[in-house]
Design an enzyme around this catalytic site. Structure first.
Site, mmCIF file in Angstrom:
data_model
loop_
_atom_site.group_PDB
_atom_site.id
_atom_site.type_symbol
_atom_site.label_atom_id
_atom_site.label_comp_id
_atom_site.label_asym_id
_atom_site.label_seq_id
_atom_site.Cartn_x
_atom_site.Cartn_y
_atom_site.Cartn_z
ATOM 1 N N SER A 35 80.398 -4.958 -6.286
ATOM 2 C CA SER A 35 80.933 -3.662 -5.834
ATOM 3 C C SER A 35 81.988 -3.832 -4.750
ATOM 4 C CB SER A 35 79.832 -2.795 -5.230
ATOM 5 O OG SER A 35 78.815 -2.599 -6.115
ATOM 6 N N ALA A 62 73.039 -1.287 0.376
ATOM 7 C CA ALA A 62 72.466 -2.499 -0.221
ATOM 8 C C ALA A 62 73.020 -2.762 -1.635
ATOM 9 C CB ALA A 62 70.945 -2.351 -0.280
ATOM 10 N N PRO A 63 73.232 -4.023 -2.004
ATOM 11 C CA PRO A 63 72.979 -5.243 -1.212
ATOM 12 C C PRO A 63 74.058 -5.577 -0.185
ATOM 13 C CG PRO A 63 73.725 -5.818 -3.416
ATOM 14 C CD PRO A 63 73.622 -4.325 -3.391
ATOM 15 N N GLY A 64 75.178 -4.853 -0.163
ATOM 16 C CA GLY A 64 76.069 -5.070 0.983
ATOM 17 C C GLY A 64 77.524 -5.376 0.687
ATOM 18 N N GLY A 65 77.962 -5.172 -0.550
ATOM 19 C CA GLY A 65 79.362 -5.486 -0.900
ATOM 20 C C GLY A 65 80.381 -4.707 -0.081
ATOM 21 N N ASP A 106 67.426 7.207 5.463
ATOM 22 C CA ASP A 106 67.991 8.011 4.379
ATOM 23 C C ASP A 106 69.427 8.390 4.758
ATOM 24 O OD1 ASP A 106 68.796 10.069 2.702
ATOM 25 O OD2 ASP A 106 66.764 10.859 2.469
ATOM 26 N N ASP A 132 78.229 4.949 -1.096
ATOM 27 C CA ASP A 132 78.128 4.539 -2.502
ATOM 28 C C ASP A 132 76.758 4.941 -3.057
ATOM 29 O OD1 ASP A 132 78.930 3.367 -4.866
ATOM 30 O OD2 ASP A 132 78.523 1.311 -4.229
ATOM 31 N N LYS A 171 79.724 10.583 -8.880
ATOM 32 C CA LYS A 171 79.339 10.220 -10.259
ATOM 33 C C LYS A 171 79.345 11.488 -11.097
ATOM 34 C CE LYS A 171 75.857 7.596 -12.742
ATOM 35 N NZ LYS A 171 76.801 6.808 -13.512
HETATM 36 C C1 SAM Z 1 75.318 1.428 -5.980
HETATM 37 S S1 SAM Z 1 74.264 0.855 -4.768
HETATM 38 C C2 SAM Z 1 75.323 0.450 -3.452
HETATM 39 C C3 SAM Z 1 76.055 -0.840 -3.633
HETATM 40 C C4 SAM Z 1 76.818 -1.220 -2.378
HETATM 41 N N1 SAM Z 1 77.939 -0.324 -2.131
HETATM 42 C C5 SAM Z 1 77.367 -2.630 -2.452
HETATM 43 O O1 SAM Z 1 78.580 -2.793 -2.345
HETATM 44 O O2 SAM Z 1 76.580 -3.560 -2.563
HETATM 45 C C6 SAM Z 1 73.519 2.297 -4.200
HETATM 46 C C7 SAM Z 1 72.552 2.113 -3.036
HETATM 47 O O3 SAM Z 1 72.243 3.388 -2.528
HETATM 48 C C8 SAM Z 1 70.932 3.344 -2.019
HETATM 49 N N2 SAM Z 1 70.452 4.716 -1.842
HETATM 50 C C9 SAM Z 1 70.115 5.627 -2.780
HETATM 51 N N3 SAM Z 1 69.743 6.782 -2.191
HETATM 52 C C10 SAM Z 1 69.878 6.599 -0.862
HETATM 53 C C11 SAM Z 1 69.659 7.412 0.279
HETATM 54 N N4 SAM Z 1 69.266 8.664 0.157
HETATM 55 N N5 SAM Z 1 69.917 6.888 1.492
HETATM 56 C C12 SAM Z 1 70.349 5.609 1.637
HETATM 57 N N6 SAM Z 1 70.565 4.795 0.593
HETATM 58 C C13 SAM Z 1 70.330 5.285 -0.633
HETATM 59 C C14 SAM Z 1 70.165 2.504 -3.011
HETATM 60 O O4 SAM Z 1 69.040 1.924 -2.383
HETATM 61 C C15 SAM Z 1 71.224 1.470 -3.417
HETATM 62 O O5 SAM Z 1 71.035 0.299 -2.654
#
Ligand code: SAM
Length: 364
Positions: free
Chosen positions: A197, A230-233, A269, A285, A314
């Site tokens: 990502s 997560a994971p942190g990109g 959250d 994201d 999305k």
């Molecule tokens: C598509 S991934 C993100 C990838 C990230 N941008 C990267 O570059 O690695 C979406 C993330 O959103 C988190 N997530 C979903 N709902 C959330 C919330 N309400 N608060 C915080 N994180 C949330 C999920 O745990 C997941 O790790």
């Protein structure tokens, strides 16, 4: 005669998004007072908008569109080409003369020539042909004084091949087009990035901010929040630019990312967490309802929690266009209520699938 004079706009898009691209360009042309019809095929990766009228009337419509249509305002288009001809029945052993005739009819000098295809597996089989053919064509164009490679401001000549016997011939304006061939950025993900990502945020910065904005608004020492990190990109990408990042996610962030001092992970959250004081950036994201994400981003800007934000929306497959309009309306309403001037740019990036990426910023 294989040359057909046809004034048309050619737009490239992700295969499957032709309907959204067509709806958007028709609306944008209508806003400029130009009506026309759209020609497209599902999953072809391109859309044609043909203004009504012929001859001088079509020429006038194209002049209006070339002056008024902005590539940056088109969410679903990867490229915007102003075409004046379609060439077919190209003889396999002598394609150059009919193409030269079509380029002459454009009546414009060109600074570069791009041979392109749609972004489909079938069309990409032509890329070998395009690569081999381009030096022959360039030589012929230069000999005819149609191509001036030292002219860095002249429009670019685009030949969009449907197959090796048919092509659309048109121009792109350098300041009003995608600077990447086929509208596809050549970006690599570093091995150190915690996820693929990371490349998406890099593309978002390139597509949604100007070079000057990147220099001024993405500066080492700034502070950012990454919601759904997560994971942190994305956090990694921000840290690479020297920004200090608070990564918000209940999931695990790559331990390597937390080794340095640039990224702090908070399990929370993203819809409820708030920074102490104001930050420069917020990126998000989280995959959730687009209206909820739009409201979240608008709230951050309205409350002055950040100045710049990039987030994903999305979109539901059958209502992408309408849902995007709804998200724009949510942002507009929230920021007008708060009397906050803003700018919003949205693009369907090459690395986006069902989502689009938005850049929202407070302008005063
Ligand atoms: C598509 S991934 C993100 C990838 C990230 N941008 C990267 O570059 O690695 C979406 C993330 O959103 C988190 N997530 C979903 N709902 C959330 C919330 N309400 N608060 C915080 N994180 C949330 C999920 O745990 C997941 O790790």
């Amino acid at each position: 005669m294989p040359l057909h004079a046809t004034a048309a706009l050619l737009l490239y898009c992700r295969p499957g998004f032709e309907g959204d691209c067509a709806k958007e360009v028709s609306g944008a042309c209508a806003d400029l007072g130009v009506t026309g019809y759209v020609r497209t095929k599902p999953d072809s990766g391109w859309v044609l908008f043909v203004p009504h009228g012929e001859g001088a009337q079509a020429g006038e419509a194209m002049r209006i569109l070339r002056g008024g249509l902005r590539f940056e305002d088109l969410v679903f288009a990867r490229q915007l080409v102003f075409c004046s001809a379609f060439v077919d029945a190209l003889p396999p052993d002598d394609r150059v003369p009919p193409l030269l005739a079509a380029v002459k009819a454009l009546g414009s000098r060109c600074g570069a020539v791009w041979l392109e295809t749609a972004d489909t597996n079938q069309a990409k089989e032509l890329s070998g042909f395009c690569r081999k053919f381009v030096p022959h064509l360039e030589r012929a164009l230069i000999a005819e004084h149609l191509l001036h490679p030292k002219d860095k401001r002249a429009p670019r000549l685009n030949l969009f091949f449907i197959d090796s016997t048919q092509a659309w011939v048109g121009l792109t304006d350098l300041a009003n087009s995608n600077p990447w061939q086929m509208g596809i950025p050549r970006l690599r993900v570093s091995r150190d990035a915690p996820s693929r990502s990371a490349v998406k945020l890099a593309e978002a910065w390139l597509a949604l901010l100007t070079e000057r904005e990147r220099e001024q608004r993405l500066v080492a020492g700034m502070r950012a929040a990454d919601l759904g990190a997560a994971p942190g990109g994305w956090s990694w990408q921000l840290a690479q630019r020297g920004l200090r990042v608070i990564a918000i996610d209940n999931g695990n962030v790559s331990p390597a990312l937390l080794k340095g001092e640039m990224v702090e992970h908070i399990r929370a959250d993203g819809f409820h967490w708030r920074p102490r004081g104001s930050l420069d950036w917020m990126v998000c994201d989280i995959v959730d309802q687009p209206s909820r994400i739009a409201q979240l981003a608008a709230d951050w800007i309205a409350h002055g929690r950040c100045r710049d934000t990039i987030f994903n929306l999305k979109l539901p497959m059958k209502k992408r266009f309408d849902e995007l309009a709804r998200c724009r309306a949510i942002i507009d309403k929230r920021l007008n209520q708060a009397d906050v001037p803003y700018l919003l740019r949205v693009k369907h990036l090459y690395h986006d699938r069902d989502e689009v990426t938005a850049y929202l910023r407070r302008t005063a």
